[in-house]
Design a protein around this motif. Sequence first.
Motif, short mmCIF file in Angstrom:
data_model
loop_
_atom_site.label_atom_id
_atom_site.label_comp_id
_atom_site.label_asym_id
_atom_site.label_seq_id
_atom_site.Cartn_x
_atom_site.Cartn_y
_atom_site.Cartn_z
N LYS A 10 24.62 -4.01 12.84
CA LYS A 10 23.97 -3.37 11.72
C LYS A 10 22.48 -3.68 11.63
N ALA A 11 21.94 -4.47 12.58
CA ALA A 11 20.53 -4.85 12.53
C ALA A 11 19.66 -3.61 12.72
N PRO A 12 18.60 -3.45 11.92
CA PRO A 12 17.73 -2.30 12.08
C PRO A 12 16.94 -2.34 13.38
N VAL A 13 16.66 -1.19 13.89
CA VAL A 13 15.90 -1.09 15.13
C VAL A 13 14.42 -1.02 14.80
N GLU A 14 13.58 -1.81 15.49
CA GLU A 14 12.15 -1.80 15.26
C GLU A 14 11.55 -0.53 15.86
N ARG A 15 11.03 0.34 14.99
CA ARG A 15 10.52 1.62 15.45
C ARG A 15 9.00 1.74 15.30
N ARG A 16 8.34 0.65 14.95
CA ARG A 16 6.90 0.73 14.78
C ARG A 16 6.22 1.00 16.11
N LYS A 17 5.29 1.95 16.08
CA LYS A 17 4.57 2.34 17.30
C LYS A 17 3.34 1.48 17.52
N HIS A 18 2.89 0.75 16.49
CA HIS A 18 1.66 -0.03 16.58
C HIS A 18 1.93 -1.47 16.17
N ARG A 19 1.28 -2.39 16.87
CA ARG A 19 1.42 -3.80 16.53
C ARG A 19 0.68 -4.10 15.23
N ARG A 20 1.35 -4.79 14.32
CA ARG A 20 0.73 -5.12 13.05
C ARG A 20 0.02 -6.46 13.15
N VAL A 21 -1.06 -6.59 12.40
CA VAL A 21 -1.79 -7.85 12.33
C VAL A 21 -1.84 -8.30 10.88
N ASP A 43 -0.48 -6.97 5.69
CA ASP A 43 -0.50 -6.75 7.13
C ASP A 43 -0.71 -5.27 7.40
N MET A 44 -1.16 -4.97 8.62
CA MET A 44 -1.64 -3.61 8.86
C MET A 44 -1.62 -3.29 10.34
N SER A 45 -1.43 -2.03 10.64
CA SER A 45 -1.59 -1.49 11.98
C SER A 45 -2.31 -0.16 11.84
N PRO A 46 -2.72 0.46 12.94
CA PRO A 46 -3.36 1.78 12.82
C PRO A 46 -2.43 2.84 12.22
N GLY A 47 -1.13 2.54 12.16
CA GLY A 47 -0.18 3.52 11.64
C GLY A 47 0.35 3.24 10.26
N GLY A 48 0.08 2.04 9.72
CA GLY A 48 0.63 1.72 8.42
C GLY A 48 0.07 0.43 7.85
N ALA A 100 -7.90 1.04 14.90
CA ALA A 100 -7.39 0.01 15.80
C ALA A 100 -8.50 -0.94 16.21
N ALA A 101 -9.69 -0.39 16.48
CA ALA A 101 -10.83 -1.24 16.85
C ALA A 101 -11.27 -2.11 15.68
N GLN A 102 -11.25 -1.55 14.47
CA GLN A 102 -11.63 -2.32 13.29
C GLN A 102 -10.64 -3.48 13.05
N LEU A 103 -9.35 -3.20 13.23
CA LEU A 103 -8.35 -4.24 13.01
C LEU A 103 -8.46 -5.33 14.07
N THR A 104 -8.78 -4.94 15.30
CA THR A 104 -8.99 -5.93 16.36
C THR A 104 -10.15 -6.84 15.99
N TRP A 105 -11.24 -6.24 15.47
CA TRP A 105 -12.39 -7.02 15.05
C TRP A 105 -12.02 -7.99 13.93
N LEU A 106 -11.27 -7.52 12.95
CA LEU A 106 -10.88 -8.39 11.84
C LEU A 106 -9.99 -9.53 12.31
N ALA A 107 -9.07 -9.22 13.23
CA ALA A 107 -8.15 -10.24 13.72
C ALA A 107 -8.88 -11.31 14.52
N ASN A 108 -9.97 -10.94 15.19
CA ASN A 108 -10.69 -11.87 16.05
C ASN A 108 -11.95 -12.44 15.41
N ARG A 109 -12.20 -12.10 14.17
CA ARG A 109 -13.47 -12.49 13.53
C ARG A 109 -13.68 -14.00 13.55
N ALA A 110 -12.64 -14.75 13.22
CA ALA A 110 -12.78 -16.21 13.20
C ALA A 110 -13.08 -16.75 14.60
#
Length: 202
Positions: A10-21, A43-48, A100-110
Amino acid sequence: MSLALKSSAKAPVERRKHRRVTVNLLGRYMLETRQEFPCQAIDMSPGGVLLRAPTVGRIGERVIVYLEHLGRIEGKITRIAPGGFAISIATTMRKRDKLAAQLTWLANRALLGLPEDRRHLRVVPRDPLTIVTLPDKTEVNARLIDVSLSGAAFHCDTRLERGMLILIGATQARVVRVSEGGVAAEFITPLTEDRFDENIVL
């Protein structure tokens, strides 16, 4: 953010197309009732995006969200979560790539070691290419990372020194931080809000 579950029929299947950060972005959102509320992106990805929010709409309801660093995002509520809800982001492929580029920048800012200036919101310019003019009038190519009303962060191949007075485009600034990740500069005269959005040209 969903927790990993033990494997079962009964476990749900992970259907996200984008990695969340994981993010921590403040903002506001508007439901179809046109009421606005404060929110926080968790948390966020380019899709949600998952929002912590005081008022929850219904599944399928259209939502407009304004987040610091990222600006306006539109989507529909796909999931109700404790203390908030998740939305799927409706956008073009071009804007999705930019997000996606903006999220990459935010994830790597530190990791980049650039200062976090919370006095003003920051935007990522639609056209990041600019010219930096040095004190001796030498012009070097640069790529803007982000811009706030009080300053900008950018990459360039020329070594700059802290305290150096420069022009970023036509805007006078002083270098306040130099690291392997880029250069941070503070504007001599802060920008005005009427010219401050992702289409900004310094």
